[in-house]
Write a protein that holds these residues in place. Structure first.
Motif, PDB file in Angstrom:
ATOM      1  N   PRO A 405       0.824  -1.227   0.000  1.00  0.00           N
ATOM      2  CA  PRO A 405       0.000   0.000   0.000  1.00  0.00           C
ATOM      3  C   PRO A 405       0.849   1.263   0.000  1.00  0.00           C
ATOM      4  O   PRO A 405       1.908   1.336   0.625  1.00  0.00           O
ATOM      5  CB  PRO A 405      -0.802  -0.133   1.298  1.00  0.00           C
ATOM      6  N   LYS A 406       0.335   2.284  -0.709  1.00  0.00           N
ATOM      7  CA  LYS A 406       0.993   3.586  -0.749  1.00  0.00           C
ATOM      8  C   LYS A 406       0.048   4.708  -0.334  1.00  0.00           C
ATOM      9  O   LYS A 406       0.358   5.876  -0.497  1.00  0.00           O
ATOM     10  CB  LYS A 406       1.512   3.857  -2.167  1.00  0.00           C
ATOM     11  N   ASP A 407      -1.123   4.293   0.208  1.00  0.00           N
ATOM     12  CA  ASP A 407      -2.123   5.295   0.561  1.00  0.00           C
ATOM     13  C   ASP A 407      -1.765   6.077   1.818  1.00  0.00           C
ATOM     14  O   ASP A 407      -2.128   7.235   1.983  1.00  0.00           O
ATOM     15  CB  ASP A 407      -3.486   4.625   0.737  1.00  0.00           C
ATOM     16  N   HIS A 408      -1.024   5.415   2.739  1.00  0.00           N
ATOM     17  CA  HIS A 408      -0.661   6.069   3.996  1.00  0.00           C
ATOM     18  C   HIS A 408       0.718   5.577   4.403  1.00  0.00           C
ATOM     19  O   HIS A 408       1.047   4.396   4.246  1.00  0.00           O
ATOM     20  CB  HIS A 408      -1.699   5.749   5.068  1.00  0.00           C
ATOM     21  N   LEU A 409       1.537   6.466   4.949  1.00  0.00           N
ATOM     22  CA  LEU A 409       2.909   6.123   5.322  1.00  0.00           C
ATOM     23  C   LEU A 409       2.939   4.985   6.335  1.00  0.00           C
ATOM     24  O   LEU A 409       3.794   4.097   6.273  1.00  0.00           O
ATOM     25  CB  LEU A 409       3.621   7.353   5.890  1.00  0.00           C
TER      26      LEU A 409
END
Length: 460
Positions: A405-409
């Motif tokens: 995932p790259k939506d949230h750090l």
């Protein structure tokens, strides 16, 4: 199939493209399965012969290559080059291979390339006169010379029962050992065809014309209708229990997966009962103390045999992952390794991974154990390099976006830490680059903000 769960990430706007991709995947799996089953050893041995390494005593493979030349699938150049390469620095093994090869395709070479064939026999005579080889090798060469005098009697280029293709329709591939072969790796990647339906229709018509199926289609449909009317459907619970017992006993009594697959195919299944067979294969696997590759190979065979079985195992993956919290550790490991085997061999499409979301909130300790063993099995069978290439292929981007995932750090760091802890940190390289770029962007933005604040102070 009724009650089938469809992963939201798999729903496409363009249904025709879904059908095309599914058809392409099906064709690729069939080709891979047939090639791996029939040609695996042949391809390895031919490559070893062409490289002139050790292990030349491969008579069936040499005969296979010779008959490719006899049937004009490959031109005679490849045969002459191979023979010259074998006889440049002769050994007992290379001479034996060359003798077997000339015995099988000598009649054709003598006819289509007499000058090149004479050069080959000059090499044989030189080897014979030098006398450096053992007695057996010299006897083989002498027998070959005698066979040539008899015009290769009992070794015709093409047997009458195999002479099926007219000369005008033959396609001969002109290849050479010196050629740079293009592996055409672009064919391994799916590309949409804007005229998919039309081309499929043309292919079906061509296939029916070649196989002579046009006149028999109507008769077969009538026969099928008549058979359907005579079938009595019986779905009582007793029959289902007996079916499961039969499948279980068949699996447990088989020595290997090939025997099990052969026996299971003899069991008559009613439409919709394919899922019962798949469930029993998985249940038998999960009941073992440790995972046995027997079950992975057995499921792989059924997936390649029919699209119905593949869909059943796709549904099983979704069902099993949704209830992993109910499994004990032994069953978790066995089931995960089982599905890892199917994914690594392309028996299952990789888009089933879209159901997995690898974040701290969406996983439990059980699901993390499952994913750990799944990816460790993939790494063991494919290797880290190939697994990394597979996961980061452009066509897999939508499938693995929930695993990387790259939506949230926070989610990105969780994914990186998970794979690093199980020893697969190498497949998170792109995520690490993503974080590094994000930090650079954030630092530049903060620097710009600080500069802007200083300017405002000076103005004030």
């Amino acid at each position: 199939m009724e009650g089938r769960y469809i992963v939201p990430a798999l729903k496409k706007k363009n249904k025709s493209r879904d059908v095309e991709r599914e058809s392409w995947d099906e064709l690729r799996r069939r080709i891979n399965g047939l090639v791996n089953k029939i040609m695996y050893q042949i391809s390895n041995r031919i490559s070893s012969i062409l490289r002139c390494h050790r292990g030349f005593n491969r008579r069936p493979v040499v005969r296979f290559l010779a008959h490719l030349v006899n049937l004009r699938v490959a031109n005679e150049t490849i045969a002459l080059e191979l023979l010259l390469k074998l006889l440049v620095e002769p050994t007992g093994d290379t001479v034996e291979v060359a003798v077997v090869f000339v015995t099988e395709c000598g009649a054709l070479l003598q006819e289509v390339s007499p000058r090149g064939f004479n050069l080959i026999f000059d090499s044989f005579r030189r080897i014979l006169h030098e006398g450096d080889l053992e007695y057996r090798s010299r006897c083989l060469i002498e027998s070959l010379v005698t066979l040539r005098r008899l015009n290769f009697k009992d070794h015709p280029a093409i047997r009458p029962q195999l002479d099926l293709v007219d000369l005008d329709e033959q396609v001969t591939h002109k290849i050479s050992l010196l050629d740079d072969m293009d592996p055409e790796t672009s064919l391994d990647v799916f590309k949409p065809d804007p005229e998919f339906q039309q081309n499929e229709g043309k292919y079906e018509l061509m296939k029916k014309k070649i196989l002579g199926e046009e006149d028999t289609d109507l008769e077969e449909e009538d026969d099928d209708d008549a058979d359907d009317e005579r079938v009595i459907k019986d779905d009582t619970e007793t029959d289902l229990v007996n079916l499961r017992r039969t499948i279980y006993q068949t699996i447990m009594s088989s020595l290997d997966f090939e025997e099990a697959g052969y026996k299971l195919l003899k069991i008559r299944l009613e439409p919709g009962q394919e899922m019962e067979l798949c469930v029993m294969v998985l249940e038998c696997c999960s009941e073992e103390k440790t995972y046995r590759s027997f079950y992975g190979h057995l499921a792989h065979r059924f997936c390649l045999r029919s699209k119905v079985y593949r869909e059943c195992f796709e549904n099983l993956f979704v069902q099993q992952y949704s209830m992993v919290h109910r499994f004990d550790t032994n069953k978790l490991i066995s089931v995960a390794t089982f599905f890892g085997h199917l994914l690594a061999t392309d028996a299952l499409p990789w888009h089933v991974l879209a159901y997995v979301r690898l974040t701290e909130e969406d996983t439990t300790s059980s699901s993390r154990i499952f994913l750990k063993n799944l990816f460790l099995q993939l790494a063991e069978l494919l290797g880290i390099k190939l697994l990394n290439e597979k996961l980061h292929d452009p066509t897999m981007e939508e499938t693995v976006e929930s695993i990387f995932p790259k939506d949230h750090l926070k989610n990105t760091l969780f994914s990186i830490n998970f794979f690093t802890k199980i020893g697969l940190g190498g497949i998170t390289q792109k995520l690490r680059q993503f974080i590094a770029k994000r930090k650079e962007t954030d630092s530049e933005e903060s620097s710009d903000d600080e500069t802007e604040r200083k300017r405002r102070r000076k103005r004030g």
